[in-house]
Design an enzyme around this catalytic site. Structure first.
Site, PDB file in Angstrom:
ATOM      1  N   ARG A  39       0.152 -19.423 -11.458  1.00  0.00           N
ATOM      2  CA  ARG A  39      -0.874 -19.685 -10.439  1.00  0.00           C
ATOM      3  C   ARG A  39      -1.725 -20.901 -10.830  1.00  0.00           C
ATOM      4  O   ARG A  39      -2.825 -21.082 -10.339  1.00  0.00           O
ATOM      5  CB  ARG A  39      -1.770 -18.453 -10.258  1.00  0.00           C
ATOM      6  CG  ARG A  39      -1.007 -17.222  -9.820  1.00  0.00           C
ATOM      7  CD  ARG A  39      -0.779 -17.200  -8.314  1.00  0.00           C
ATOM      8  NE  ARG A  39       0.396 -16.402  -7.977  1.00  0.00           N
ATOM      9  CZ  ARG A  39       1.328 -16.773  -7.094  1.00  0.00           C
ATOM     10  NH1 ARG A  39       1.226 -17.915  -6.472  1.00  0.00           N
ATOM     11  NH2 ARG A  39       2.361 -16.002  -6.851  1.00  0.00           N
ATOM     12  N   HIS A  69      10.005 -23.730 -15.438  1.00  0.00           N
ATOM     13  CA  HIS A  69       9.555 -23.725 -14.039  1.00  0.00           C
ATOM     14  C   HIS A  69       8.117 -24.226 -13.964  1.00  0.00           C
ATOM     15  O   HIS A  69       7.241 -23.706 -14.647  1.00  0.00           O
ATOM     16  CB  HIS A  69       9.655 -22.299 -13.484  1.00  0.00           C
ATOM     17  CG  HIS A  69       9.637 -22.216 -11.988  1.00  0.00           C
ATOM     18  ND1 HIS A  69       8.663 -22.806 -11.217  1.00  0.00           N
ATOM     19  CD2 HIS A  69      10.485 -21.617 -11.113  1.00  0.00           C
ATOM     20  CE1 HIS A  69       8.908 -22.566  -9.941  1.00  0.00           C
ATOM     21  NE2 HIS A  69      10.010 -21.839  -9.847  1.00  0.00           N
ATOM     22  N   TYR A  72       3.475 -22.750  -9.476  1.00  0.00           N
ATOM     23  CA  TYR A  72       3.528 -22.612  -8.015  1.00  0.00           C
ATOM     24  C   TYR A  72       2.431 -23.424  -7.340  1.00  0.00           C
ATOM     25  O   TYR A  72       2.554 -23.792  -6.178  1.00  0.00           O
ATOM     26  CB  TYR A  72       3.330 -21.145  -7.604  1.00  0.00           C
ATOM     27  CG  TYR A  72       4.497 -20.247  -7.905  1.00  0.00           C
ATOM     28  CD1 TYR A  72       5.800 -20.735  -7.899  1.00  0.00           C
ATOM     29  CD2 TYR A  72       4.302 -18.891  -8.170  1.00  0.00           C
ATOM     30  CE1 TYR A  72       6.872 -19.895  -8.159  1.00  0.00           C
ATOM     31  CE2 TYR A  72       5.365 -18.045  -8.423  1.00  0.00           C
ATOM     32  CZ  TYR A  72       6.647 -18.543  -8.422  1.00  0.00           C
ATOM     33  OH  TYR A  72       7.689 -17.719  -8.673  1.00  0.00           O
ATOM     34  N   HIS A 109       9.012 -26.566  -7.383  1.00  0.00           N
ATOM     35  CA  HIS A 109       9.054 -26.527  -5.922  1.00  0.00           C
ATOM     36  C   HIS A 109       8.604 -27.896  -5.429  1.00  0.00           C
ATOM     37  O   HIS A 109       7.495 -28.321  -5.767  1.00  0.00           O
ATOM     38  CB  HIS A 109       8.125 -25.436  -5.385  1.00  0.00           C
ATOM     39  CG  HIS A 109       8.526 -24.055  -5.807  1.00  0.00           C
ATOM     40  ND1 HIS A 109       7.844 -22.929  -5.435  1.00  0.00           N
ATOM     41  CD2 HIS A 109       9.572 -23.619  -6.553  1.00  0.00           C
ATOM     42  CE1 HIS A 109       8.445 -21.858  -5.943  1.00  0.00           C
ATOM     43  NE2 HIS A 109       9.484 -22.248  -6.629  1.00  0.00           N
ATOM     44  N   GLU A 144      13.864 -27.655  -6.513  1.00  0.00           N
ATOM     45  CA  GLU A 144      14.376 -26.346  -6.090  1.00  0.00           C
ATOM     46  C   GLU A 144      14.574 -26.313  -4.576  1.00  0.00           C
ATOM     47  O   GLU A 144      13.724 -26.789  -3.811  1.00  0.00           O
ATOM     48  CB  GLU A 144      13.402 -25.236  -6.538  1.00  0.00           C
ATOM     49  CG  GLU A 144      13.910 -23.838  -6.171  1.00  0.00           C
ATOM     50  CD  GLU A 144      13.145 -22.710  -6.851  1.00  0.00           C
ATOM     51  OE1 GLU A 144      12.370 -22.984  -7.799  1.00  0.00           O
ATOM     52  OE2 GLU A 144      13.320 -21.553  -6.425  1.00  0.00           O
ATOM     53  N   ASP A 178      18.434 -21.970  -5.312  1.00  0.00           N
ATOM     54  CA  ASP A 178      17.932 -20.589  -5.309  1.00  0.00           C
ATOM     55  C   ASP A 178      18.667 -19.856  -4.179  1.00  0.00           C
ATOM     56  O   ASP A 178      18.519 -20.217  -3.003  1.00  0.00           O
ATOM     57  CB  ASP A 178      16.414 -20.600  -5.092  1.00  0.00           C
ATOM     58  CG  ASP A 178      15.793 -19.215  -5.218  1.00  0.00           C
ATOM     59  OD1 ASP A 178      16.322 -18.274  -4.601  1.00  0.00           O
ATOM     60  OD2 ASP A 178      14.778 -19.082  -5.918  1.00  0.00           O
ATOM     61  N   HIS A 181      16.478 -18.425  -1.495  1.00  0.00           N
ATOM     62  CA  HIS A 181      15.852 -19.467  -0.673  1.00  0.00           C
ATOM     63  C   HIS A 181      16.835 -20.117   0.303  1.00  0.00           C
ATOM     64  O   HIS A 181      16.494 -20.325   1.469  1.00  0.00           O
ATOM     65  CB  HIS A 181      15.240 -20.553  -1.561  1.00  0.00           C
ATOM     66  CG  HIS A 181      14.114 -20.066  -2.415  1.00  0.00           C
ATOM     67  ND1 HIS A 181      13.456 -20.884  -3.306  1.00  0.00           N
ATOM     68  CD2 HIS A 181      13.528 -18.844  -2.521  1.00  0.00           C
ATOM     69  CE1 HIS A 181      12.509 -20.187  -3.923  1.00  0.00           C
ATOM     70  NE2 HIS A 181      12.536 -18.943  -3.470  1.00  0.00           N
ATOM     71  N   HIS A 213      19.103 -20.226  -9.234  1.00  0.00           N
ATOM     72  CA  HIS A 213      18.228 -19.055  -9.274  1.00  0.00           C
ATOM     73  C   HIS A 213      18.975 -17.963  -8.529  1.00  0.00           C
ATOM     74  O   HIS A 213      19.256 -18.106  -7.337  1.00  0.00           O
ATOM     75  CB  HIS A 213      16.887 -19.342  -8.593  1.00  0.00           C
ATOM     76  CG  HIS A 213      15.948 -20.137  -9.444  1.00  0.00           C
ATOM     77  ND1 HIS A 213      14.781 -20.665  -8.956  1.00  0.00           N
ATOM     78  CD2 HIS A 213      16.009 -20.474 -10.759  1.00  0.00           C
ATOM     79  CE1 HIS A 213      14.153 -21.292  -9.950  1.00  0.00           C
ATOM     80  NE2 HIS A 213      14.879 -21.206 -11.041  1.00  0.00           N
ATOM     81  N   ASP A 226      11.264 -15.916   1.949  1.00  0.00           N
ATOM     82  CA  ASP A 226      11.149 -16.006   0.489  1.00  0.00           C
ATOM     83  C   ASP A 226      10.631 -14.727  -0.154  1.00  0.00           C
ATOM     84  O   ASP A 226       9.598 -14.713  -0.815  1.00  0.00           O
ATOM     85  CB  ASP A 226      10.266 -17.204   0.082  1.00  0.00           C
ATOM     86  CG  ASP A 226      10.343 -17.478  -1.422  1.00  0.00           C
ATOM     87  OD1 ASP A 226      11.081 -16.773  -2.137  1.00  0.00           O
ATOM     88  OD2 ASP A 226       9.639 -18.401  -1.869  1.00  0.00           O
ATOM     89  N   HIS A 228      12.257 -12.115  -2.738  1.00  0.00           N
ATOM     90  CA  HIS A 228      13.435 -11.837  -3.569  1.00  0.00           C
ATOM     91  C   HIS A 228      13.713 -10.335  -3.628  1.00  0.00           C
ATOM     92  O   HIS A 228      12.796  -9.527  -3.508  1.00  0.00           O
ATOM     93  CB  HIS A 228      13.216 -12.340  -4.998  1.00  0.00           C
ATOM     94  CG  HIS A 228      12.940 -13.807  -5.083  1.00  0.00           C
ATOM     95  ND1 HIS A 228      12.895 -14.486  -6.264  1.00  0.00           N
ATOM     96  CD2 HIS A 228      12.699 -14.740  -4.131  1.00  0.00           C
ATOM     97  CE1 HIS A 228      12.631 -15.768  -6.042  1.00  0.00           C
ATOM     98  NE2 HIS A 228      12.503 -15.946  -4.743  1.00  0.00           N
ATOM     99  N   GLU A 258      15.579 -14.032 -10.864  1.00  0.00           N
ATOM    100  CA  GLU A 258      14.142 -13.967 -10.535  1.00  0.00           C
ATOM    101  C   GLU A 258      13.938 -12.779  -9.614  1.00  0.00           C
ATOM    102  O   GLU A 258      13.198 -12.843  -8.633  1.00  0.00           O
ATOM    103  CB  GLU A 258      13.699 -15.231  -9.796  1.00  0.00           C
ATOM    104  CG  GLU A 258      13.842 -16.516 -10.567  1.00  0.00           C
ATOM    105  CD  GLU A 258      13.471 -17.728  -9.709  1.00  0.00           C
ATOM    106  OE1 GLU A 258      13.945 -17.809  -8.551  1.00  0.00           O
ATOM    107  OE2 GLU A 258      12.704 -18.568 -10.193  1.00  0.00           O
TER     108      GLU A 258
HETATM  109 ZN    ZN Z   1      11.341 -17.620  -4.170  1.00  0.00          ZN
HETATM  110 FE    FE Z   2      13.537 -19.687  -7.413  1.00  0.00          FE
HETATM  111 FE    FE Z   3      10.887 -21.274  -7.884  1.00  0.00          FE
END
Ligand code: ZN
Ligand code: FE
Ligand code: FE
Length: 278
Positions: A39, A69, A72, A109, A144, A178, A181, A213, A226, A228, A258
């Site tokens: 975050r 990664h 976000y 991202h 991604e 992903d 995604h 992913h 989105d 998962h 993930e």
């Molecule tokens: Zn995702």
């Molecule tokens: Fe991902």
């Molecule tokens: Fe991601």
């Protein structure tokens, strides 16, 4: 023989070598971690001894490339200048820190254009990459594929292609596919896996697909949600997940889970995939 690497996302709180040891216990041979709090905020300090210990573990145990990664909250094409500046700062620092773990991947991202339009989003992301990639860097930066939630850039392969086209140091760039995604983005991995990968090859080139992913999705193809799901418990389903893992076009890549799991769940999924590989 198919030789994908398999692992999951791990927490960095106990340090870097500790993640390597955890993945050995889990039975996998790659892993992902956040370069900082997902975050936003501070990064876990990467001490030289700890980095060296992880590098030797990864060598000794023949791990595949690791897939770091980005946060976000890193949005390289935010309309709000404070948010964008913050993202640029994270990107710069993350890439410098990654040099302590040379030869691995840094996935992020691409961004959300937050009302500025796709064209402007793409331009700003490329501009950021042109600013912070350098010729001697030893990390490959992965864009991604996104689900297309809100104003996300990167849910169409063409959008990722356009970013790559505008970046000077193209040999430093790749894509992380992903599965949740792309499915949510409208690419039908169940009925037309070959078609989706052929499309990827035509638009971006499969040689740029460097990591996967590996997630099932709670929602139908094209939902742009989105969310998962555990392997085999979502709308993609176990049979299609298996076909993806065994697809020759994806051989040699690190596959990162993930999925919403605890440790036991990840161990089970890693062994499921290893079982497919035989
Ligand atoms: Zn995702
Ligand atoms: Fe991902
Ligand atoms: Fe991601």
């Amino acid at each position: 023989m198919n030789t994908i690497y398999i692992g999951c996302h791990l927490s960095v709180t106990k340090g870097y070598e500790a993640m390597g040891k955890t993945m050995l216990d889990f039975g996998g041979n790659t892993f992902a971690f956040f370069t900082r709090n997902p975050r936003g905020g501070k990064s876990k300090e990467l001490l030289p001894e700890d980095a060296a210990a992880l590098r030797s573990l990864v060598d000794r145990e023949h791990f595949g490339p690791l897939v770091a990664h980005g946060s976000y909250t890193m949005n390289l094409c935010a309309a709000k200048s404070e948010t964008r500046e913050n993202g640029l700062d994270m990107l710069e620092k993350d890439l410098v820190r990654m040099e302590q773990l040379p030869g691995n991947f840094y996935n992020f991202h691409p961004g959300a254009h937050t009302g500025q339009g796709m064209e402007q989003g793409i331009a700003l992301i490329a501009e950021a990459l042109n600013r912070f990639l350098w010729p001697e860097m030893q990390t490959t930066v992965l864009l991604e594929t996104m689900a297309g939630k809100g104003s996300e850039v990167g849910s169409r392969f063409e959008e990722l292609r356009e970013i790559i086209d505008r970046v000077e140091l193209k040999d430093k760039l790749g894509v992380c596919l992903d599965t949740c995604h792309v499915w949510d983005g409208g690419y039908d991995l169940v009925k037309d896996l070959d078609g989706v990968l052929t499309r990827f090859d035509k638009v971006i080139g499969l040689e740029r697909l460097r990591a996967v992913h590996f997630n099932d999705s709670k929602n139908p193809c094209g939902a742009h949600k989105d969310r998962h799901e555990k392997l085999g418990q979502g709308q993609i389903g176990m049979e299609a997940m298996r076909r993806i893992a065994l697809h020759p076009a994806l051989s040699g890549r690190p596959f990162i889970l993930e999925t919403p799991n605890d440790d036991e769940g990840y161990i089970r999924e890693i062994h499921t995939v290893l079982g497919w590989l035989g």
